[in-house]
Design an enzyme around this catalytic site. Structure first.
Site, PDB file in Angstrom:
ATOM      1  N   SER A  90       0.860  -1.184   0.000  1.00 49.65           N
ATOM      2  CA  SER A  90       0.000   0.000   0.000  1.00 49.65           C
ATOM      3  C   SER A  90       0.896   1.234   0.000  1.00 49.65           C
ATOM      4  CB  SER A  90      -0.881  -0.037   1.244  1.00 49.65           C
ATOM      5  OG  SER A  90      -1.629   1.125   1.316  1.00 49.65           O
ATOM      6  N   GLU A  91       0.534   2.243  -0.807  1.00 51.95           N
ATOM      7  CA  GLU A  91       1.450   3.370  -1.026  1.00 51.95           C
ATOM      8  C   GLU A  91       1.785   4.125   0.249  1.00 51.95           C
ATOM      9  OE1 GLU A  91      -1.343   2.674  -3.435  1.00 51.95           O
ATOM     10  OE2 GLU A  91      -1.445   4.737  -4.165  1.00 51.95           O
ATOM     11  N   ASN A  92       0.847   4.135   1.209  1.00 48.68           N
ATOM     12  CA  ASN A  92       1.111   4.935   2.405  1.00 48.68           C
ATOM     13  C   ASN A  92       2.073   4.256   3.366  1.00 48.68           C
ATOM     14  OD1 ASN A  92      -0.862   3.034   2.875  1.00 48.68           O
ATOM     15  ND2 ASN A  92      -1.724   4.193   4.549  1.00 48.68           N
TER      16      ASN A  92
END
Lengths: 316, 302
Positions: free
Chosen positions: A79-81
């Protein structure tokens, strides 16, 4: 990177809050056509993923993909975060505001997951350490351009992390419906909307068919379910080459067939005498097994357990 | 030697205070927990091992606290001396890890014409949204993974709250943001999320600019993203055209680093030395913002 194969599959399975497409609750006859087409896309996209892949999923249709993975496939969802190893959605009461995915939904972390800052996670994406990313799109061109962040004069979605994912050079798969709501083609010679990335898409999966994008243009690989060549030709906005051994893959119909065959076999089995004998034998086995354990044995087991738990030191 | 003994005596006094603090905050290794005196304090050890002046300098270094611990957010913002036209770096992704209390404290000071760098702009009237609501922000730099739709009806811009499917999922909805952007009250610079993170990191690491592959051939590259609209709804300012260079047969864009005057950060735990820990994905942009700012304020309230 640590990769363990001993992880139970339940932890990796997504339970989705919006669409309940669980295998048990699946009742295909009641689905609307729009849902059916989405279901078809998701099921086909799940076949693309292989064991131990590091995968980034976009928002919308791609989030449903892990529901339909084959049994022997375990993924690492990025996940990008800043999580590698996103798990299922939390049960009520289990939610944690400090554990969210890229879509700002609460999520859980799988055993062995790692957490890092945003710059590091995008370093991972840009460096090509994410094997595959599945995204939605508004338009895709025959050369592999993708557009999905702004419609001038109508809406701004913001590019978020899509632009980085797309230009990282990893295997980019686009999942979308073949036409938009006004039944106009989404696969075009050249995108009319502003781009998110140039020449980056490798494969398109729609509710009708599967396209591969190669340097010389579009290639039709598969037709899904009852889609015909004429239908696909009418609904795409550009020319494409047809593969010589074109497959007609049955995604939804296959599951119909399996259900039907199971029912037939069941009835057949019940009628025949052999089955009844087998069942009776099975029942006897079960009953003898339960009889063999006496009440005193159970009692001793329980006592032993209680004593052991008392001996354990308290946590505080 | 007399002078030396005096300095050592002074430093000993300072050290007692530090030692008490250390014993409270840090965990000592096993076996050393109940030791009352630290070995290098005695004169004999100093004369035996190391020249005294070197140690005295070490004491000075240890006794120097650059950080202050303050009780309220308002005091911390006052200490930062934030003024009109400054750039503010704010961490947070959606609601998790966003420094809400500090943003509200900045809103209370009444500072104007800020340029705010953050992934997204809080919620309506809450967090950074409060700064928006009071029109204290001049320019916003964000990647904005938020849906907002707008329609034009009879010359007026109406922000429609469509996409009901996503309404529950996307907490970061901010109608005021869209309204101000379209009516020309606010400048918005769209930056891809990865380049935003890297630009902040580069700002903290002392790298003035870097090349990335993201956004080649898009509006980000050609400079066609509208930053500011005028009151009639036409574009007044466009984004800048970016330099390119080829490496190994691929084209890359030149992106400049971001640094700021004040950085606001939300963390899980902090100590008086300025070390922070983050919980889960609340880490996101926070360490980058803390490094890139000249003066960082950490919110450790939980």
């Amino acid at each position: 990177m640590l990769l363990s194969n001993t992880m139970p599959k339940k932890e990796l399975k997504f339970c989705n809050q919006r669409y309940e497409f669980d295998d048990k609750e699946m009742d295909l006859s009641n689905l609307k056509e729009r849902h059916k087409s989405r279901f078809r896309i998701v099921k086909r996209a799940a076949q693309e993923l292989k064991d131990n892949m590091v995968v980034n999923l976009g928002i919308g249709i791609p989030t449903l993909v892990p529901n339909f993975l084959p049994n022997n496939v375990k993924l690492w969802l990025q996940s990008e975060n800043g999580i590698l190893g996103v798990g299922r959605y939390p049960y009520p009461g289990e939610e944690d505001p400090d554990l969210i995915n890229a879509g700002k939904e609460t999520c859980t972390a799988v055993k062995g997951a790692s957490i890092f800052s945003s710059s590091q996670s995008f370093g991972m994406i840009r460096g090509g350490h994410v094997h595959c990313s599945i995204l939605g799109a508004m338009q895709v061109s025959s050369t592999g351009d993708i557009a999905n962040w702004i419609v001038p004069g109508q809406f701004v979605k913001g590019m978020g992390g899509a632009m980085d994912l797309v230009s990282s050079g990893s295997h980019v798969i686009v999942t979308m419906e073949h036409t938009d709501k006004n039944e106009q083609p989404k696969i075009l010679e050249k995108c009319t909307l502003p781009l998110t990335g140039m020449q980056c898409v490798k494969r398109i999966i729609t509710d009708l068919c599967v396209f591969d994008i190669k340097p010389d243009g579009l290639h039709l690989i598969e037709l899904l379910d009852n889609a015909t060549l004429e239908d696909v030709k009418a609904k795409t906005g550009c020319k494409f080459e047809i593969k010589s051994d074109l497959k007609n893959v049955k995604v939804l119909i296959a599951s119909y067939f399996v259900l039907f065959s199971i029912l037939v076999l069941f009835f057949f089995f019940c009628d025949s005498g052999n089955a009844k004998e087998y069942l009776s034998q099975y029942n006897e086995k079960v009953s003898t097994r339960s009889k063999n354990i006496s009440f005193s044995q159970i009692q001793t087991f329980v006592e032993f357990h209680q004593n052991n738990t008392k001996q354990l030191p308290s946590i505080k | 030697m007399e002078k030396a003994s005096k300095t050592v005596h002074k430093t000993n006094q300072q050290n007692r205070v530090i030692k008490k603090l250390l014993l409270k905050t840090c965990l000592w290794p096993k076996g050393e927990e109940k030791k009352n005196s630290i070995e290098y304090e005695t004169k004999a050890n100093i004369s035996r091992n190391v020249p005294y002046w070197l140690l005295a300098n070490q004491y000075k270094l240890r006794s120097h606290f650059s950080t202050k611990v303050l009780a309220t957010c308002d005091e911390a913002i006052k200490a930062s001396k934030i003024k009109n036209g400054d750039t503010l770096l704010a961490g947070g992704f959606g609601v998790s890890g966003s420094p809400i209390g500090l943003a509200h404290a900045i809103a209370n000071t009444g500072v104007r014409d800020l340029t705010v760098v953050s992934n997204n702009c809080g919620l309506d009237k809450w967090g950074l949204g409060m700064l928006l609501n009071r029109k204290q922000i001049k320019r916003m730099m964000s990647s904005l993974r938020i849906f907002f739709f707008f329609k034009k009806k009879g010359g007026k811009v109406i922000v429609a709250n469509v996409f009901m499917e996503y309404k529950q999922l996307y907490v970061g909805e901010n109608k005021e943001f869209a309204r101000q952007y379209l009516s020309g009250e606010l400048e918005v610079e769209f930056v891809p999320q990865g380049t935003l993170a890297e630009r902040l990191r580069a700002g903290g690491a002392g790298i003035p600019a870097f090349y990335t592959p993201t956004g080649v051939g898009t509006w980000i590259h050609t400079g066609k993203v509208p930053i500011k609209y005028d009151s009639k709804g036409e574009v007044e300012i466009y984004s800048t055209h970016k330099e390119t260079r080829d490496f190994n047969g691929r084209t890359y864009l030149l992106e400049e680093a971001i640094t700021g005057a004040v950085g606001i950060v939300k963390c899980h735990q902090a100590d008086p030395f300025g070390n922070c820990t983050f919980r889960g994905t609340a880490r996101n942009f926070n360490p980058e913002c803390a490094q890139a700012a000249q003066f960082t304020i950490v919110d450790a309230k939980n």
